[in-house]
Motif scaffolding. Structure first.
Motif, PDB file in Angstrom:
ATOM      1  N   THR A 123       0.888  -1.157   0.000  1.00 33.44           N
ATOM      2  CA  THR A 123       0.000   0.000   0.000  1.00 33.44           C
ATOM      3  C   THR A 123       0.926   1.206   0.000  1.00 33.44           C
ATOM      4  O   THR A 123       1.592   1.462   1.007  1.00 33.44           O
ATOM      5  CB  THR A 123      -0.894   0.014   1.260  1.00 33.44           C
ATOM      6  N   PRO A 124       1.027   1.923  -1.115  1.00 30.35           N
ATOM      7  CA  PRO A 124       2.071   2.943  -1.271  1.00 30.35           C
ATOM      8  C   PRO A 124       2.219   3.919  -0.112  1.00 30.35           C
ATOM      9  O   PRO A 124       3.329   4.181   0.352  1.00 30.35           O
ATOM     10  CB  PRO A 124       1.674   3.654  -2.568  1.00 30.35           C
ATOM     11  N   GLU A 125       1.107   4.449   0.410  1.00 35.78           N
ATOM     12  CA  GLU A 125       1.215   5.440   1.481  1.00 35.78           C
ATOM     13  C   GLU A 125       1.594   4.830   2.831  1.00 35.78           C
ATOM     14  O   GLU A 125       1.851   5.549   3.799  1.00 35.78           O
ATOM     15  CB  GLU A 125      -0.074   6.271   1.598  1.00 35.78           C
ATOM     16  N   ALA A 126       1.695   3.509   2.905  1.00 39.09           N
ATOM     17  CA  ALA A 126       2.092   2.835   4.149  1.00 39.09           C
ATOM     18  C   ALA A 126       3.513   3.199   4.559  1.00 39.09           C
ATOM     19  O   ALA A 126       3.894   2.956   5.710  1.00 39.09           O
ATOM     20  CB  ALA A 126       1.951   1.322   4.011  1.00 39.09           C
ATOM     21  N   ILE A 127       4.280   3.784   3.659  1.00 36.36           N
ATOM     22  CA  ILE A 127       5.642   4.193   4.061  1.00 36.36           C
ATOM     23  C   ILE A 127       5.599   5.226   5.179  1.00 36.36           C
ATOM     24  O   ILE A 127       6.577   5.396   5.900  1.00 36.36           O
ATOM     25  CB  ILE A 127       6.487   4.712   2.876  1.00 36.36           C
ATOM     26  N   GLY A 128       4.443   5.871   5.371  1.00 39.51           N
ATOM     27  CA  GLY A 128       4.298   6.840   6.455  1.00 39.51           C
ATOM     28  C   GLY A 128       4.359   6.220   7.835  1.00 39.51           C
ATOM     29  O   GLY A 128       4.635   6.896   8.817  1.00 39.51           O
ATOM     30  N   ARG A 129       4.130   4.918   7.936  1.00 39.77           N
ATOM     31  CA  ARG A 129       4.170   4.284   9.264  1.00 39.77           C
ATOM     32  C   ARG A 129       5.593   4.023   9.743  1.00 39.77           C
ATOM     33  O   ARG A 129       5.816   3.752  10.916  1.00 39.77           O
ATOM     34  CB  ARG A 129       3.357   3.002   9.270  1.00 39.77           C
ATOM     35  N   TYR A 130       6.549   4.080   8.821  1.00 41.04           N
ATOM     36  CA  TYR A 130       7.951   3.922   9.207  1.00 41.04           C
ATOM     37  C   TYR A 130       8.458   5.297   9.596  1.00 41.04           C
ATOM     38  O   TYR A 130       8.680   6.146   8.751  1.00 41.04           O
ATOM     39  CB  TYR A 130       8.775   3.319   8.068  1.00 41.04           C
ATOM     40  N   ARG A 131       8.594   5.507  10.850  1.00 42.14           N
ATOM     41  CA  ARG A 131       8.909   6.844  11.342  1.00 42.14           C
ATOM     42  C   ARG A 131      10.321   7.298  10.990  1.00 42.14           C
ATOM     43  O   ARG A 131      10.602   8.479  10.983  1.00 42.14           O
ATOM     44  CB  ARG A 131       8.689   6.909  12.856  1.00 42.14           C
ATOM     45  N   GLU A 132      11.205   6.352  10.676  1.00 39.22           N
ATOM     46  CA  GLU A 132      12.561   6.766  10.318  1.00 39.22           C
ATOM     47  C   GLU A 132      13.049   5.975   9.117  1.00 39.22           C
ATOM     48  O   GLU A 132      12.984   4.752   9.101  1.00 39.22           O
ATOM     49  CB  GLU A 132      13.522   6.575  11.491  1.00 39.22           C
ATOM     50  N   LEU A 133      13.511   6.710   8.117  1.00 38.89           N
ATOM     51  CA  LEU A 133      14.093   6.131   6.916  1.00 38.89           C
ATOM     52  C   LEU A 133      15.551   6.574   6.853  1.00 38.89           C
ATOM     53  O   LEU A 133      15.935   7.566   7.468  1.00 38.89           O
ATOM     54  CB  LEU A 133      13.337   6.607   5.674  1.00 38.89           C
ATOM     55  N   THR A 134      16.370   5.830   6.087  1.00 31.07           N
ATOM     56  CA  THR A 134      17.763   6.218   5.921  1.00 31.07           C
ATOM     57  C   THR A 134      18.107   6.243   4.441  1.00 31.07           C
ATOM     58  O   THR A 134      17.390   5.687   3.613  1.00 31.07           O
ATOM     59  CB  THR A 134      18.731   5.228   6.627  1.00 31.07           C
ATOM     60  N   ASP A 135      19.247   6.874   4.135  1.00 31.52           N
ATOM     61  CA  ASP A 135      19.739   6.801   2.762  1.00 31.52           C
ATOM     62  C   ASP A 135      20.425   5.453   2.572  1.00 31.52           C
ATOM     63  O   ASP A 135      20.494   4.637   3.502  1.00 31.52           O
ATOM     64  CB  ASP A 135      20.674   7.967   2.443  1.00 31.52           C
ATOM     65  N   GLU A 136      20.931   5.189   1.372  1.00 29.52           N
ATOM     66  CA  GLU A 136      21.510   3.879   1.063  1.00 29.52           C
ATOM     67  C   GLU A 136      22.687   3.535   1.968  1.00 29.52           C
ATOM     68  O   GLU A 136      22.830   2.404   2.411  1.00 29.52           O
ATOM     69  CB  GLU A 136      21.938   3.824  -0.403  1.00 29.52           C
ATOM     70  N   ALA A 137      23.512   4.515   2.278  1.00 31.18           N
ATOM     71  CA  ALA A 137      24.682   4.280   3.130  1.00 31.18           C
ATOM     72  C   ALA A 137      24.295   4.115   4.601  1.00 31.18           C
ATOM     73  O   ALA A 137      25.085   3.626   5.399  1.00 31.18           O
ATOM     74  CB  ALA A 137      25.681   5.431   2.981  1.00 31.18           C
ATOM     75  N   GLY A 138      23.094   4.543   4.957  1.00 30.47           N
ATOM     76  CA  GLY A 138      22.659   4.464   6.349  1.00 30.47           C
ATOM     77  C   GLY A 138      23.176   5.627   7.181  1.00 30.47           C
ATOM     78  O   GLY A 138      22.974   5.666   8.393  1.00 30.47           O
ATOM     79  N   SER A 139      23.824   6.587   6.535  1.00 33.59           N
ATOM     80  CA  SER A 139      24.428   7.694   7.270  1.00 33.59           C
ATOM     81  C   SER A 139      23.475   8.864   7.502  1.00 33.59           C
ATOM     82  O   SER A 139      23.637   9.605   8.463  1.00 33.59           O
ATOM     83  CB  SER A 139      25.684   8.183   6.535  1.00 33.59           C
ATOM     84  N   ARG A 140      22.495   9.035   6.647  1.00 29.57           N
ATOM     85  CA  ARG A 140      21.522  10.116   6.812  1.00 29.57           C
ATOM     86  C   ARG A 140      20.192   9.515   7.231  1.00 29.57           C
ATOM     87  O   ARG A 140      19.717   8.564   6.643  1.00 29.57           O
ATOM     88  CB  ARG A 140      21.359  10.899   5.509  1.00 29.57           C
ATOM     89  N   ARG A 141      19.590  10.111   8.251  1.00 29.98           N
ATOM     90  CA  ARG A 141      18.311   9.632   8.764  1.00 29.98           C
ATOM     91  C   ARG A 141      17.238  10.672   8.476  1.00 29.98           C
ATOM     92  O   ARG A 141      17.474  11.863   8.597  1.00 29.98           O
ATOM     93  CB  ARG A 141      18.411   9.367  10.252  1.00 29.98           C
ATOM     94  N   PHE A 142      16.063  10.163   8.119  1.00 30.14           N
ATOM     95  CA  PHE A 142      14.949  11.029   7.787  1.00 30.14           C
ATOM     96  C   PHE A 142      13.736  10.600   8.602  1.00 30.14           C
ATOM     97  O   PHE A 142      13.269   9.475   8.470  1.00 30.14           O
ATOM     98  CB  PHE A 142      14.615  10.924   6.287  1.00 30.14           C
ATOM     99  N   ARG A 143      13.239  11.498   9.446  1.00 31.03           N
ATOM    100  CA  ARG A 143      12.052  11.210  10.246  1.00 31.03           C
ATOM    101  C   ARG A 143      10.819  11.602   9.441  1.00 31.03           C
ATOM    102  O   ARG A 143      10.682  12.736   9.002  1.00 31.03           O
ATOM    103  CB  ARG A 143      12.104  11.951  11.563  1.00 31.03           C
ATOM    104  N   VAL A 144       9.914  10.653   9.264  1.00 31.16           N
ATOM    105  CA  VAL A 144       8.707  10.860   8.474  1.00 31.16           C
ATOM    106  C   VAL A 144       7.666  11.586   9.318  1.00 31.16           C
ATOM    107  O   VAL A 144       7.363  11.170  10.432  1.00 31.16           O
ATOM    108  CB  VAL A 144       8.146   9.506   7.984  1.00 31.16           C
ATOM    109  N   ARG A 145       7.144  12.668   8.771  1.00 30.00           N
ATOM    110  CA  ARG A 145       6.073  13.405   9.448  1.00 30.00           C
ATOM    111  C   ARG A 145       4.712  13.022   8.896  1.00 30.00           C
ATOM    112  O   ARG A 145       3.740  12.941   9.644  1.00 30.00           O
ATOM    113  CB  ARG A 145       6.306  14.904   9.317  1.00 30.00           C
ATOM    114  N   SER A 146       4.616  12.785   7.570  1.00 32.79           N
ATOM    115  CA  SER A 146       3.342  12.387   6.987  1.00 32.79           C
ATOM    116  C   SER A 146       3.572  11.803   5.601  1.00 32.79           C
ATOM    117  O   SER A 146       4.602  12.044   4.973  1.00 32.79           O
ATOM    118  CB  SER A 146       2.379  13.587   6.887  1.00 32.79           C
ATOM    119  N   ALA A 147       2.574  11.039   5.162  1.00 34.66           N
ATOM    120  CA  ALA A 147       2.598  10.463   3.814  1.00 34.66           C
ATOM    121  C   ALA A 147       1.161  10.358   3.341  1.00 34.66           C
ATOM    122  O   ALA A 147       0.282   9.951   4.099  1.00 34.66           O
ATOM    123  CB  ALA A 147       3.257   9.091   3.823  1.00 34.66           C
ATOM    124  N   ARG A 148       0.957  10.721   2.077  1.00 31.62           N
ATOM    125  CA  ARG A 148      -0.383  10.595   1.501  1.00 31.62           C
ATOM    126  C   ARG A 148      -0.253  10.218   0.032  1.00 31.62           C
ATOM    127  O   ARG A 148       0.691  10.616  -0.645  1.00 31.62           O
ATOM    128  CB  ARG A 148      -1.188  11.869   1.685  1.00 31.62           C
TER     129      ARG A 148
END
Length: 184
Positions: free
Chosen positions: A30-55
């Motif tokens: 379900t494409p917008e389900a990525i919003g439930r993962y509160r933290e994503l990283t880049d390929e190297a794992g060095s940059r972290r991205f906190r998800v605020r919303s997805a639609r």
């Protein structure tokens, strides 16, 4: 199967609006389900991205992440693949697999039980998943359709998949006979 593998969950394909929202191509069921993962990283794992919303949107999923507040910041992320820890993904149903769980498994031929290679990748060019197998004997990789007929068993406990080499794609393991039958 779990572990500390990371799975690509989406790619940033552009910016949306002027407030820093991203347009992403989601690989979630379900494409917008990525919003439930509160933290994503880049390929190297060095940059972290906190998800605020997805639609969901017509051109992908609109994703808002902390720290990106304008269009320039969003455009700077275009092309970035975003990953989630494998352990955070839902468990699969029977006969469903995450590609990352298959990569690296040993490939065994069904009839003789001989080891024929290892899964290097799982690719899909539009007609279904293909296992890209690095042959044990060396040489170019081989693509085998990931179907129940050609791959009757996936055994994570043993760390292998069983492949029916119906088309002879994986070779016999023997040296080819270079003799010309017309020389007899």
């Amino acid at each position: 199967m779990t572990g500390n593998k990371r799975i690509c969950i989406c790619h940033v394909i552009g910016a949306h609006g002027i407030q820093g929202e991203l347009v992403v191509r989601s690989y979630a069921e379900t494409p917008e389900a990525i919003g439930r993962y509160r933290e994503l990283t880049d390929e190297a794992g060095s940059r972290r991205f906190r998800v605020r919303s997805a639609r969901a949107a017509g051109k992908g999923v609109i994703l808002r992440i902390e720290g990106v507040g304008d269009r320039n910041g969003a455009e700077a992320l275009k092309g970035v693949a975003l990953f989630v820890d494998r352990q955070d993904l839902p468990e699969t149903e029977d006969n469903e697999y995450y590609h990352a769980d298959l990569i690296g498994l040993e490939v065994v031929e069904v009839v003789e039980g001989r080891r024929v290679g290892r899964i290097a990748d799982v690719v899909n060019y539009g007609a279904g998943d293909l296992l890209e197998i690095t042959p044990e004997a060396g040489g170019p990789t081989v693509l085998v359709p990931f179907t129940d007929e050609l791959v009757p068993k996936v055994d994570f406990v043993a760390g292998r998949v069983v492949v029916a080499d119906a088309a002879g794609l994986l070779g016999s393991g023997e040296e080819p006979d270079d003799t010309d039958p017309n020389d007899a």
